[in-house]
Design a protein around this motif. Structure first.
Motif, PDB file in Angstrom:
ATOM      1  N   CYS A  56      -1.682 -20.524  19.114  1.00  7.70           N
ATOM      2  CA  CYS A  56      -2.534 -20.546  18.079  1.00  7.70           C
ATOM      3  C   CYS A  56      -2.313 -19.383  16.856  1.00  7.70           C
ATOM      4  CB  CYS A  56      -4.034 -20.164  18.769  1.00  7.70           C
ATOM      5  SG  CYS A  56      -5.121 -20.113  17.037  1.00  7.70           S
ATOM      6  N   GLY A 132      -6.750 -30.737  11.645  1.00  5.96           N
ATOM      7  CA  GLY A 132      -7.538 -29.946  13.001  1.00  5.96           C
ATOM      8  C   GLY A 132      -7.968 -31.373  13.271  1.00  5.96           C
ATOM      9  N   GLY A 133      -8.516 -31.469  14.871  1.00  9.08           N
ATOM     10  CA  GLY A 133      -9.674 -32.348  14.780  1.00  9.08           C
ATOM     11  C   GLY A 133      -9.821 -31.336  15.831  1.00  9.08           C
ATOM     12  N   ILE A 137      -7.043 -28.067  16.522  1.00  6.54           N
ATOM     13  CA  ILE A 137      -7.490 -27.578  15.582  1.00  6.54           C
ATOM     14  C   ILE A 137      -6.701 -26.023  15.890  1.00  6.54           C
ATOM     15  CG2 ILE A 137      -9.034 -25.217  14.454  1.00  6.54           C
ATOM     16  CD1 ILE A 137     -11.341 -27.601  14.531  1.00  6.54           C
ATOM     17  N   ILE A 140      -3.125 -25.035  14.323  1.00  7.14           N
ATOM     18  CA  ILE A 140      -3.780 -24.982  12.422  1.00  7.14           C
ATOM     19  C   ILE A 140      -2.890 -23.549  12.263  1.00  7.14           C
ATOM     20  CG2 ILE A 140      -4.813 -26.329  10.488  1.00  7.14           C
ATOM     21  CD1 ILE A 140      -2.859 -28.815  12.464  1.00  7.14           C
ATOM     22  N   VAL A 155     -10.995 -29.579   8.218  1.00  5.32           N
ATOM     23  CA  VAL A 155     -11.134 -29.190  10.209  1.00  5.32           C
ATOM     24  C   VAL A 155     -12.181 -30.529  10.347  1.00  5.32           C
ATOM     25  CG1 VAL A 155      -9.564 -27.768  10.506  1.00  5.32           C
ATOM     26  CG2 VAL A 155     -11.655 -27.570   9.781  1.00  5.32           C
ATOM     27  N   TYR A 157     -15.378 -30.706  13.258  1.00  2.00           N
ATOM     28  CA  TYR A 157     -15.706 -30.967  14.486  1.00  2.00           C
ATOM     29  C   TYR A 157     -16.776 -31.557  14.816  1.00  2.00           C
ATOM     30  CZ  TYR A 157     -13.897 -26.282  13.165  1.00  2.00           C
ATOM     31  OH  TYR A 157     -13.075 -24.821  12.926  1.00  2.00           O
ATOM     32  N   ALA A 165     -13.304 -21.025  12.601  1.00  2.00           N
ATOM     33  CA  ALA A 165     -13.305 -21.423  11.167  1.00  2.00           C
ATOM     34  C   ALA A 165     -13.040 -19.825  10.350  1.00  2.00           C
ATOM     35  CB  ALA A 165     -15.039 -22.330  10.667  1.00  2.00           C
ATOM     36  N   LEU A 168      -9.543 -19.178   9.727  1.00  2.00           N
ATOM     37  CA  LEU A 168      -8.967 -20.051   9.067  1.00  2.00           C
ATOM     38  C   LEU A 168      -8.776 -20.258   7.463  1.00  2.00           C
ATOM     39  CD1 LEU A 168      -9.441 -23.693  10.957  1.00  2.00           C
ATOM     40  CD2 LEU A 168      -7.183 -22.507   9.988  1.00  2.00           C
ATOM     41  N   VAL A 176     -14.424 -28.676   5.722  1.00  2.00           N
ATOM     42  CA  VAL A 176     -14.879 -28.862   6.891  1.00  2.00           C
ATOM     43  C   VAL A 176     -15.837 -30.075   7.869  1.00  2.00           C
ATOM     44  CG1 VAL A 176     -17.219 -28.264   9.146  1.00  2.00           C
ATOM     45  CG2 VAL A 176     -15.661 -26.431   7.741  1.00  2.00           C
ATOM     46  N   VAL A 189     -12.339 -35.721   9.244  1.00  2.00           N
ATOM     47  CA  VAL A 189     -11.171 -35.271   8.287  1.00  2.00           C
ATOM     48  C   VAL A 189     -11.372 -35.919   7.317  1.00  2.00           C
ATOM     49  CG1 VAL A 189     -10.945 -33.491   9.411  1.00  2.00           C
ATOM     50  CG2 VAL A 189      -9.063 -35.898   9.893  1.00  2.00           C
ATOM     51  N   GLY A 207      -4.958 -33.478  16.660  1.00  3.06           N
ATOM     52  CA  GLY A 207      -6.234 -33.549  16.894  1.00  3.06           C
ATOM     53  C   GLY A 207      -5.538 -35.110  18.047  1.00  3.06           C
TER      54      GLY A 207
END
Ligand SMILES: Cc1cc2nc3c(=O)[nH]c(=O)nc-3n(C[C@H](O)[C@H](O)[C@H](O)COP(=O)(O)OP(=O)(O)OC[C@H]3O[C@@H](n4cnc5c(N)ncnc54)[C@H](O)[C@@H]3O)c2cc1C
Ligand code: FES
Length: 276
Positions: A56, A132-133, A137, A140, A155, A157, A165, A168, A176, A189, A207
């Motif tokens: 990450c 990213g999902g 995420i 990313i 992204v 959620y 977040a 990011l 988002v 997304v 994702g």
């Protein structure tokens, strides 16, 4: 070069329901690239296989990262040349449940860095989507930190627990989507792209499979490349068991079959090259 070593847990924090944010001190940080992953070995030997977790964030010099200096003796670790890696994961079963109980100072068996990672050259200087999902995420973040481009980070959620977040939004324009509509665009997304009238020249994504399929279709319709990370089930993690194959459009030059191993040839593929 991948290697197995005993890392040390620097810190671990619960950042959402069942979601944990772990920093480990490890020499593997020196070579880690965005989109690569580590195999983390549970101590419980009845949990036979290591668990793949994406990188990450990379901190090559611990002193440079405020979070890590909090963990103490960072200067000594910096001199030893060991950096730190951040792993963010959701508790899914036995292995990840065990990891969530680890405390600062405890050993963590890891192997890595594994896999190919995202191709940074493809997006350098371009207008890109970084998508990213859910638990896709985390990789990313390091990608966004390393990629020099016009970054639109999109992204998705489930709800208003927007883990990562804050990190990011420091790296680019953040959009988002939430399934329950509690933050950003209601939906996924792809809905966020439409709602904000966004476009890009290159896509990077990680994702769940339905999200990656939608991105593959979108990229084909726009005629742009999409690099997708397939976080499918894995076993050995090092190319030996064929437990992670994905169907490819072209035949492999060596084996002459339409298969690639996600753990070694992937986890990142250009969407047009794989059948998902
Ligand atoms: C390259 C790669 C990178 C990954 N990165 C991350 C990450 O950064 N953060 C994170 O939280 N998870 C990540 N995963 C998924 C993670 O490896 C699994 O959730 C973990 O191995 C589950 O182990 P467990 O022992 O806790 O659960 P298990 O008891 O092994 O499984 C629990 C449940 O989760 C399902 N499951 C297991 N593995 C996966 C998987 N890969 N995808 C979907 N469902 C799965 C099982 O079918 C079962 O229903 C990644 C997977 C891969 C292949
Ligand atoms: S997990 Fe064994 S070959 Fe990929």
């Amino acid at each position: 070069m991948k290697k197995k070593e005993t890392a040390v847990l620097l810190s671990q924090e619960k950042i959402g329901p069942g979601i944990y944010d772990m920093w480990i001190e490890t020499s593997l940080a020196k070579e880690a690239e965005p989109g690569q992953f580590l195999c983390v070995y549970p101590r419980d030997k009845s949990t036979l296989l290591p668990r793949p977790i994406s990188i990450c964030q990379v901190a090559e010099a611990l002193k440079a990262d405020g979070r890590n200096t909090e963990a103490g003796s960072a200067e000594r670790r910096g001199r030893d040349g060991r950096g730190a890696l951040r792993l963010v994961y959701r508790v899914a079963g036995k292995g990840t449940a065990e990891f969530s109980g680890y405390l600062a100072g405890e050993p963590v068996e890891v192997m890595g860095p594994l896999g190919n990672g995202f191709p940074l050259e493809a997006g350098r200087g371009r207008k890109v989507f970084l998508m990213g999902g859910g638990i896709g995420i985390p990789p990313i973040l390091e990608l966004a930190r390393r990629l020099e481009a016009h970054k639109q980070i999109i992204v998705g959620y489930r709800d208003s627990n927007l883990f990562l977040a804050e990190d990011l939004e420091k790296q680019g324009e953040l959009y988002v989507a939430t399934e329950d509509g509690s933050a950003g665009t209601r939906g996924n997304v792809m809905d966020a792209i439409a709602a904000n009238g966004l476009d890009a020249e290159v896509i990077y994504a990680c994702g769940p499979m339905p999200m990656l399929r939608a991105i593959k279709r979108y990229a084909e319709s726009k005629g742009i490349p999409a690099y997708i990370s397939l976080e499918e089930h894995m076993a050995c993690g090092v190319g030996a068991c064929l437990g992670c194959v994905v169907k490819t459009v072209e035949k492999d030059a060596h084996s002459h079959v339409n298969n690639a191993r996600i753990c070694t040839e992937g986890p990142v593929f250009e969407a047009k090259d794989v059948e998902i």
